[in-house]
Design a protein around this motif. Structure first.
Motif, PDB file in Angstrom:
ATOM      1  N   GLY A 150       1.051  -1.479  -0.248  1.00  0.00           N
ATOM      2  CA  GLY A 150      -0.302  -0.061   0.181  1.00  0.00           C
ATOM      3  C   GLY A 150       0.693   0.944   0.093  1.00  0.00           C
ATOM      4  O   GLY A 150       0.368   2.508   0.654  1.00  0.00           O
ATOM      5  N   SER A 163      -1.602   7.186   1.172  1.00  0.00           N
ATOM      6  CA  SER A 163      -1.702   8.642   1.999  1.00  0.00           C
ATOM      7  C   SER A 163      -0.869   8.115   3.103  1.00  0.00           C
ATOM      8  O   SER A 163       0.588   8.264   3.639  1.00  0.00           O
ATOM      9  N   ILE A 164      -1.066   7.114   4.460  1.00  0.00           N
ATOM     10  CA  ILE A 164       0.114   6.028   5.209  1.00  0.00           C
ATOM     11  C   ILE A 164       1.186   5.034   4.511  1.00  0.00           C
ATOM     12  O   ILE A 164       2.794   5.567   4.866  1.00  0.00           O
ATOM     13  N   GLN A 218       3.333   8.612   3.993  1.00  0.00           N
ATOM     14  CA  GLN A 218       3.869   9.152   4.592  1.00  0.00           C
ATOM     15  C   GLN A 218       5.019   8.280   5.963  1.00  0.00           C
ATOM     16  O   GLN A 218       5.939   8.198   6.746  1.00  0.00           O
ATOM     17  N   ALA A 245       4.266  -2.524  -2.815  1.00  0.00           N
ATOM     18  CA  ALA A 245       3.059  -2.863  -3.666  1.00  0.00           C
ATOM     19  C   ALA A 245       1.861  -2.425  -3.340  1.00  0.00           C
ATOM     20  O   ALA A 245       2.232  -1.840  -2.739  1.00  0.00           O
ATOM     21  N   ASP A 274      -2.974   3.060  13.729  1.00  0.00           N
ATOM     22  CA  ASP A 274      -3.775   3.052  13.968  1.00  0.00           C
ATOM     23  C   ASP A 274      -3.525   4.603  15.422  1.00  0.00           C
ATOM     24  O   ASP A 274      -2.820   3.778  16.311  1.00  0.00           O
ATOM     25  N   PRO A 331      -9.381   8.379   0.699  1.00  0.00           N
ATOM     26  CA  PRO A 331     -10.897   8.695   1.023  1.00  0.00           C
ATOM     27  C   PRO A 331     -11.867   7.880   1.284  1.00  0.00           C
ATOM     28  O   PRO A 331     -12.789   8.430   2.111  1.00  0.00           O
TER      29      PRO A 331
HETATM   30  P1  NDP Z   1      -5.238   4.857   0.783  1.00  0.00           P
HETATM   31  O1  NDP Z   1      -6.463   5.428  -0.644  1.00  0.00           O
HETATM   32  O2  NDP Z   1      -4.447   6.781  -0.031  1.00  0.00           O
HETATM   33  O3  NDP Z   1      -3.847   4.115   0.139  1.00  0.00           O
HETATM   34  C1  NDP Z   1      -4.342   2.519  -0.325  1.00  0.00           C
HETATM   35  C2  NDP Z   1      -3.203   1.274  -0.730  1.00  0.00           C
HETATM   36  O4  NDP Z   1      -3.924   0.265  -1.070  1.00  0.00           O
HETATM   37  C3  NDP Z   1      -2.625   2.489  -1.728  1.00  0.00           C
HETATM   38  O5  NDP Z   1      -1.480   2.646  -1.711  1.00  0.00           O
HETATM   39  C4  NDP Z   1      -3.276   1.443  -3.516  1.00  0.00           C
HETATM   40  O6  NDP Z   1      -2.405   1.261  -4.142  1.00  0.00           O
HETATM   41  C5  NDP Z   1      -3.394   0.095  -1.695  1.00  0.00           C
HETATM   42  N1  NDP Z   1      -3.845  -0.535  -2.725  1.00  0.00           N
HETATM   43  C6  NDP Z   1      -5.208  -0.748  -2.528  1.00  0.00           C
HETATM   44  N2  NDP Z   1      -6.074  -2.079  -3.227  1.00  0.00           N
HETATM   45  C7  NDP Z   1      -4.665  -2.654  -3.008  1.00  0.00           C
HETATM   46  C8  NDP Z   1      -4.131  -4.161  -3.401  1.00  0.00           C
HETATM   47  N3  NDP Z   1      -5.971  -5.243  -3.609  1.00  0.00           N
HETATM   48  N4  NDP Z   1      -3.079  -4.896  -3.309  1.00  0.00           N
HETATM   49  C9  NDP Z   1      -2.644  -4.163  -2.932  1.00  0.00           C
HETATM   50  N5  NDP Z   1      -1.974  -2.365  -2.807  1.00  0.00           N
HETATM   51  C10 NDP Z   1      -3.972  -1.651  -2.582  1.00  0.00           C
HETATM   52  O7  NDP Z   1      -5.282   4.756   2.224  1.00  0.00           O
HETATM   53  P2  NDP Z   1      -4.542   5.399   4.041  1.00  0.00           P
HETATM   54  O8  NDP Z   1      -3.330   5.268   2.945  1.00  0.00           O
HETATM   55  O9  NDP Z   1      -5.467   6.361   3.318  1.00  0.00           O
HETATM   56  O10 NDP Z   1      -5.396   4.016   3.991  1.00  0.00           O
HETATM   57  C11 NDP Z   1      -4.951   3.116   4.435  1.00  0.00           C
HETATM   58  C12 NDP Z   1      -5.099   2.411   5.438  1.00  0.00           C
HETATM   59  O11 NDP Z   1      -4.440   2.157   6.303  1.00  0.00           O
HETATM   60  C13 NDP Z   1      -6.390   1.781   5.458  1.00  0.00           C
HETATM   61  O12 NDP Z   1      -7.298   0.817   6.380  1.00  0.00           O
HETATM   62  C14 NDP Z   1      -6.833   3.127   6.659  1.00  0.00           C
HETATM   63  O13 NDP Z   1      -8.449   2.862   7.227  1.00  0.00           O
HETATM   64  C15 NDP Z   1      -5.726   3.144   7.438  1.00  0.00           C
HETATM   65  N6  NDP Z   1      -5.936   4.125   8.395  1.00  0.00           N
HETATM   66  C16 NDP Z   1      -5.278   5.176   7.641  1.00  0.00           C
HETATM   67  C17 NDP Z   1      -4.757   6.124   8.073  1.00  0.00           C
HETATM   68  C18 NDP Z   1      -4.386   7.835   7.322  1.00  0.00           C
HETATM   69  O14 NDP Z   1      -4.244   9.028   7.818  1.00  0.00           O
HETATM   70  N7  NDP Z   1      -4.027   8.144   6.456  1.00  0.00           N
HETATM   71  C19 NDP Z   1      -4.687   6.599  10.159  1.00  0.00           C
HETATM   72  C20 NDP Z   1      -5.388   5.823  10.195  1.00  0.00           C
HETATM   73  C21 NDP Z   1      -5.483   4.227  10.002  1.00  0.00           C
HETATM   74  P3  NDP Z   1      -2.910   2.858  -5.606  1.00  0.00           P
HETATM   75  O15 NDP Z   1      -4.030   3.629  -4.833  1.00  0.00           O
HETATM   76  O16 NDP Z   1      -1.690   2.282  -6.268  1.00  0.00           O
HETATM   77  O17 NDP Z   1      -4.268   1.676  -6.246  1.00  0.00           O
END
Ligand code: NDP
Ligand code: MG
Length: 386
Positions: free
Chosen positions: A10, A14-15, A18, A36, A147, A207
């Motif tokens: 991921g 966003s995570i 960072q 990934a 989190d 989002p």
């Molecule tokens: P984003 O939507 O910003 O990022 C999601 C990531 O997941 C992207 O890199 C996306 O890749 C990847 N992804 C999606 N589907 C797949 C898949 N099938 N295989 C591999 N990678 C995949 O989300 P966030 O970073 O905001 O959140 C990520 C997780 O962290 C969530 O569960 C959220 O609840 C948790 N979280 C986030 C916080 C935050 O501040 N953002 C705070 C606390 C928890 P691509 O975009 O390239 O398709």
């Protein structure tokens, strides 16, 4: 100092971004060895691979594998869930920054392989808590929460004994900013637009979690997450609204003491905490300046206008795969809202309706969970207003 290898799954989100900022600050301590993405941002995935010279990369399809191989000759590109599993057992520390149930293979594989799992992907833990419980005691395995609320609780629990089921702990108190619609009347909530729901007052996030924060479903999911992480029943997990997002959560002990963790809202702090444990990394990402005036407010959540929170407690009480069922329905509803198919109010209505049609199953195997997830998505999709 020996170098820790890190797999960041991921990486493009966003995570993910960072986490890369933390890694850039500590090149001697950490080496990024695998990444990934979900295919939504392939140029960014390629740029990360180039910058950090990462050779192991995961993508969801064979077509994207071809794209990556031509951009990055000589790299090892793996595909789909099997690819995620391979990467999730390939490094010392695995950061699960995938969004949604899609992160499940990472969570299970990292713990099964006895790795440190720095978990942002709450959905996998919520859906699969009993399966995670089985593998988290694998020798070497560690489950650390990114989190921010759970990372705060992890810090506030230092010194408390988990062996006694945290007998000294009266309750965990999760803080919630209340999202962009805190204090809104029912009438005002009827007029919520996507732009407003995507404008979080204190955090900048992907989002899905931003919408979850606007409905308070995120806090509901976090109640389930806290219960699964710390082995404490949801009846001992409370939520309090704290608009400043400075107190990230608290632990109340039986003698009335409350231990809290405070910082500016900055996810790099919990990410660095999980990567550095047991050491603290020497970068004050979220440091507060107490020479400036600081007001901290707390109030109870509005359960009438934000029914997602009681729904999560309800899912916990039902047990079995109900949390997975609720979380899957929420993913469907949030996607429909983001695609302008349903209104903001209808998100939680769809989840509620789907939970009311829950088909009870115990959770003893991965295949049961995958079936329940697929079935919940079907029921939720059928419940979307036409
Ligand atoms: P984003 O939507 O910003 O990022 C999601 C990531 O997941 C992207 O890199 C996306 O890749 C990847 N992804 C999606 N589907 C797949 C898949 N099938 N295989 C591999 N990678 C995949 O989300 P966030 O970073 O905001 O959140 C990520 C997780 O962290 C969530 O569960 C959220 O609840 C948790 N979280 C986030 C916080 C935050 O501040 N953002 C705070 C606390 C928890 P691509 O975009 O390239 O398709
Ligand atoms: Mg949180």
């Amino acid at each position: 100092m020996s170098q820790t290898s890190v797999a960041l799954l991921g990486a493009t989100g966003s995570i993910g971004s960072q986490t890369l900022e933390v890694l850039r600050r500590e090149p001697e301590r950490f080496r990024l060895t695998a990444i990934a993405g979900g295919g939504g941002n392939i140029e960014r995935l390629i740029a990360i691979a180039r910058e950090f010279q990462v050779l192991q990369i995961g993508v969801p399809s064979n077509e994207l594998r071809e794209v990556l191989l031509s951009a990055l000759p000589g790299s090892h590109v793996v595909v789909g869930d099997e690819g995620l599993k391979e990467l999730a057992s390939s490094a010392d520390t695995i950061v699960n920054a995938v969004v949604g149930f899609a992160g499940l293979p990472v969570t299970l594989a990292a713990l099964e392989a006895g790795k440190r799992l720095a978990l942002a992907n709450k959905e996998s833990l919520i859906a699969a808590a009993p399966l995670v419980e089985r593998v988290r005691h694998t020798p070497g395995a560690e489950l650390l929460p990114i989190d921010s609320e759970h990372c705060a609780i992890h810090q506030a629990l230092a010194g408390a004994s988990s062996a006694t089921g945290y007998r000294d702990v009266r309750r965990l108190i999760l803080t919630a900013s209340g999202g962009p619609f805190r204090g809104w009347t029912s009438e005002a909530l009827d007029g919520v637009t996507k732009d407003k729901a995507l404008a979080h007052p204190t955090w900048t996030m992907g989002p899905k979690i931003t919408i979850d924060s606007s409905t308070l479903m995120n806090k509901g999911l976090e109640v389930l997450e806290a219960s699964a992480l710390f082995g404490i029943g949801v009846d001992r997990v409370d939520v309090v609204i704290h608009p400043q997002s400075i107190v990230h959560s608290m632990v109340e002990y039986v003698d009335g003491s409350v231990i809290a963790q405070l910082s500016k809202p900055d996810m790099r702090l919990p990410i660095a905490y999980c990567l550095g444990m047991p050491e603290r990394l020497d970068h004050a990402w979220g440091a507060l300046d107490f020479r400036e005036p600081l007001t901290l407010e707390f109030s109870p959540p509005d359960l009438t206008n934000f029914p997602a929170l009681p729904l999560a407690y309800e899912a916990a009480r039902i047990g079995g795969v109900a949390p997975a069922w609720m979380s899957a329905a929420n993913e469907v509803a949030v996607a429909a809202f983001l695609a302008d198919r349903i209104s903001w109010r209808q998100i939680v209505e769809v989840v509620s309706l789907t939970l009311s049609r829950y088909e009870p199953v115990g959770l003893t195997s991965l295949s049961e969970l995958l079936e329940a997830d697929a079935r919940a998505r079907q029921v939720a999709t059928a419940n979307l207003p036409q």
